[in-house]
Design a protein around this motif. Structure first.
Motif, PDB file in Angstrom:
ATOM      1  N   PRO A 164       2.432  15.519   0.961  1.00 49.59           N
ATOM      2  CA  PRO A 164       1.465  14.435   0.777  1.00 49.59           C
ATOM      3  C   PRO A 164       0.714  14.126   2.067  1.00 49.59           C
ATOM      4  N   ASP A 165      -0.440  13.477   1.938  1.00 51.12           N
ATOM      5  CA  ASP A 165      -1.130  13.003   3.136  1.00 51.12           C
ATOM      6  C   ASP A 165      -0.595  11.608   3.493  1.00 51.12           C
ATOM      7  N   ASP A 166      -1.023  11.086   4.620  1.00 51.66           N
ATOM      8  CA  ASP A 166      -0.498   9.798   5.092  1.00 51.66           C
ATOM      9  C   ASP A 166      -0.798   8.661   4.119  1.00 51.66           C
ATOM     10  N   SER A 167      -1.965   8.711   3.494  1.00 50.17           N
ATOM     11  CA  SER A 167      -2.332   7.664   2.550  1.00 50.17           C
ATOM     12  C   SER A 167      -1.385   7.629   1.357  1.00 50.17           C
ATOM     13  N   GLN A 168      -0.999   8.796   0.874  1.00 49.92           N
ATOM     14  CA  GLN A 168      -0.085   8.870  -0.262  1.00 49.92           C
ATOM     15  C   GLN A 168       1.311   8.396   0.124  1.00 49.92           C
ATOM     16  N   VAL A 169       1.748   8.749   1.323  1.00 44.79           N
ATOM     17  CA  VAL A 169       3.042   8.281   1.805  1.00 44.79           C
ATOM     18  C   VAL A 169       3.047   6.765   1.938  1.00 44.79           C
ATOM     19  N   GLU A 170       1.921   6.222   2.382  1.00 44.24           N
ATOM     20  CA  GLU A 170       1.817   4.766   2.524  1.00 44.24           C
ATOM     21  C   GLU A 170       1.983   4.074   1.163  1.00 44.24           C
ATOM     22  N   VAL A 171       1.409   4.658   0.120  1.00 43.65           N
ATOM     23  CA  VAL A 171       1.545   4.103  -1.226  1.00 43.65           C
ATOM     24  C   VAL A 171       3.005   4.166  -1.675  1.00 43.65           C
ATOM     25  N   ALA A 172       3.679   5.291  -1.418  1.00 42.47           N
ATOM     26  CA  ALA A 172       5.074   5.437  -1.810  1.00 42.47           C
ATOM     27  C   ALA A 172       5.961   4.425  -1.082  1.00 42.47           C
ATOM     28  N   ILE A 173       5.707   4.236   0.207  1.00 42.79           N
ATOM     29  CA  ILE A 173       6.471   3.253   0.986  1.00 42.79           C
ATOM     30  C   ILE A 173       6.244   1.856   0.428  1.00 42.79           C
ATOM     31  N   ALA A 174       4.997   1.536   0.118  1.00 40.46           N
ATOM     32  CA  ALA A 174       4.663   0.211  -0.409  1.00 40.46           C
ATOM     33  C   ALA A 174       5.387  -0.049  -1.730  1.00 40.46           C
ATOM     34  N   SER A 175       5.413   0.952  -2.601  1.00 40.74           N
ATOM     35  CA  SER A 175       6.095   0.808  -3.886  1.00 40.74           C
ATOM     36  C   SER A 175       7.590   0.584  -3.690  1.00 40.74           C
ATOM     37  N   PHE A 176       8.185   1.378  -2.821  1.00 40.64           N
ATOM     38  CA  PHE A 176       9.628   1.279  -2.575  1.00 40.64           C
ATOM     39  C   PHE A 176       9.987  -0.065  -1.941  1.00 40.64           C
ATOM     40  N   GLN A 177       9.207  -0.483  -0.963  1.00 41.68           N
ATOM     41  CA  GLN A 177       9.483  -1.744  -0.277  1.00 41.68           C
ATOM     42  C   GLN A 177       9.314  -2.934  -1.217  1.00 41.68           C
ATOM     43  N   LYS A 178       8.285  -2.895  -2.053  1.00 37.87           N
ATOM     44  CA  LYS A 178       8.065  -3.974  -3.013  1.00 37.87           C
ATOM     45  C   LYS A 178       9.227  -4.047  -4.008  1.00 37.87           C
ATOM     46  N   MET A 179       9.693  -2.886  -4.460  1.00 39.78           N
ATOM     47  CA  MET A 179      10.825  -2.845  -5.388  1.00 39.78           C
ATOM     48  C   MET A 179      12.066  -3.453  -4.756  1.00 39.78           C
ATOM     49  N   ARG A 180      12.346  -3.101  -3.501  1.00 42.16           N
ATOM     50  CA  ARG A 180      13.520  -3.646  -2.811  1.00 42.16           C
ATOM     51  C   ARG A 180      13.369  -5.147  -2.562  1.00 42.16           C
ATOM     52  N   GLU A 181      12.156  -5.563  -2.237  1.00 39.73           N
ATOM     53  CA  GLU A 181      11.891  -6.987  -2.013  1.00 39.73           C
ATOM     54  C   GLU A 181      12.150  -7.796  -3.284  1.00 39.73           C
ATOM     55  N   LEU A 182      11.680  -7.308  -4.431  1.00 42.81           N
ATOM     56  CA  LEU A 182      11.871  -8.004  -5.695  1.00 42.81           C
ATOM     57  C   LEU A 182      13.328  -7.973  -6.130  1.00 42.81           C
ATOM     58  N   ASP A 183      14.014  -6.859  -5.867  1.00 44.63           N
ATOM     59  CA  ASP A 183      15.445  -6.784  -6.165  1.00 44.63           C
ATOM     60  C   ASP A 183      16.217  -7.839  -5.383  1.00 44.63           C
TER      61      ASP A 183
END
Length: 311
Positions: free
Chosen positions: A280-299
């Motif tokens: 992936p490019d950096d932009s795609q990795v940033e989206v994946a990190i954002a999704s994972f972090q948001k999921m952990r935050e809501l958990d």
């Protein structure tokens, strides 16, 4: 740092984004044209009658896959709508949108039920039609059937991987794996750190696909048949068992991935991921990190709210 075990966390690439499922929430993050990241958040609904089934070996795999497919459909619909809107297409329930959704769903799980039946039964007919006169019934025919199944699977994935949309999907798939690998390694989830990790992961659904072929060969070899019709019916009846055992094998190889020699048992799945993931490019990795972090935050937020209520 010590490796963190996260068996309850799973991810899935969707159209121009990534979905991560946690203990209580599933989150999809997609990148908009204005570079903002938009989220779709959905609580994980736990039905009382399903919970006991998810604890029974060989049954929990089938239950988990069906549940994941149902949850993923909602997130896929969200991502496809955003993709249509960002592409300037009309968002509707028309054939074009349906075709796109079905096409991407096939990449993730080969449309689970339909795809599983197709990739189970077509090799049966191919083995019988092309090799029936030269290869005897029983184990030899079952091995030939498994060989056709692998060729069909690899050919299908390789063919659809040429489409630009699918190439993007596979890049997000790689970004999802990089994030999970980085998290399990205990490093800070920054784009720079995450990009250092592999796009391959032992617990990936792609590994499940290849394991189901090998497991199917072993299970089908234990049963005899007297006709092509009986063979087809047998494959259909045994399909839930093959799925259940394949899931257990996938979990087993994940537990053994740090064990010398035994870690190689998971390599067939990793080899298949070389087709289903891309760097992936950096932009795609940033989206994946954002999704994972948001999921952990809501958990975490859910746990804190539950503790405040019960405390």
């Amino acid at each position: 740092m010590a490796q963190q075990k996260v068996p309850s966390y799973g991810g899935q690439a969707v159209i121009e984004g990534v979905m991560f499922g946690g203990k209580t929430m599933t989150v999809t993050a997609v990148r908009k044209k204005n570079h903002e990241i938009e989220y779709f958040e959905a609580p994980r609904t736990e039905y009382k009658w399903i919970t006991p089934l998810k604890k029974i070996p060989f049954i929990r795999g089938l239950v988990g896959l069906i549940e994941a497919s149902a949850n993923g459909a909602k997130h896929l619909n969200f991502a496809s709508e955003r993709y249509s809107m960002e592409s300037g297409e009309e968002v509707s329930a028309g054939p074009s949108k349906l075709t796109m959704i079905l096409g991407v769903a096939l990449v993730g799980v080969l449309s689970f039920l339909f795809g599983k039946f197709v990739f189970t039964l077509v090799p049966v007919f191919l083995a019988d039609f092309l090799l029936g006169k030269w290869v005897p019934d029983g184990v030899p025919q079952t091995l030939a059937e498994g060989g056709f199944k692998i060729l069909l699977l690899l050919g299908y994935i390789t063919a659809i991987a040429q489409a630009p949309l699918i190439k993007r999907l596979f890049q997000y798939h790689g970004a999802e794996h990089k994030v999970i690998n980085a998290f399990e390694a205990g490093v800070e989830l920054t784009v720079e750190n995450v990009q250092k990790f592999s796009t391959l992961h032992y617990r990936c659904g792609s590994s499940f696909l290849i394991f189901s072929v090998f497991v199917g060969v072993v299970i089908y070899s234990l049963f005899s048949y007297d006709s092509l019709t009986e063979r087809v019916v047998q494959r259909i009846v045994l399909l839930p068992l093959v799925i259940g055992v394949s899931y257990e094998v996938l979990q087993w190889t994940n537990k053994l991935r740090d064990t010398p020699v035994l870690r190689y048992l998971g390599y067939p799945g990793l080899w298949l991921q070389k087709i289903t993931t891309r760097e992936p490019d950096d932009s795609q990795v940033e989206v994946a990190i954002a999704s994972f972090q948001k999921m952990r935050e809501l958990d975490l937020q859910h746990v804190q709210e539950k503790m405040a209520t019960t405390g």
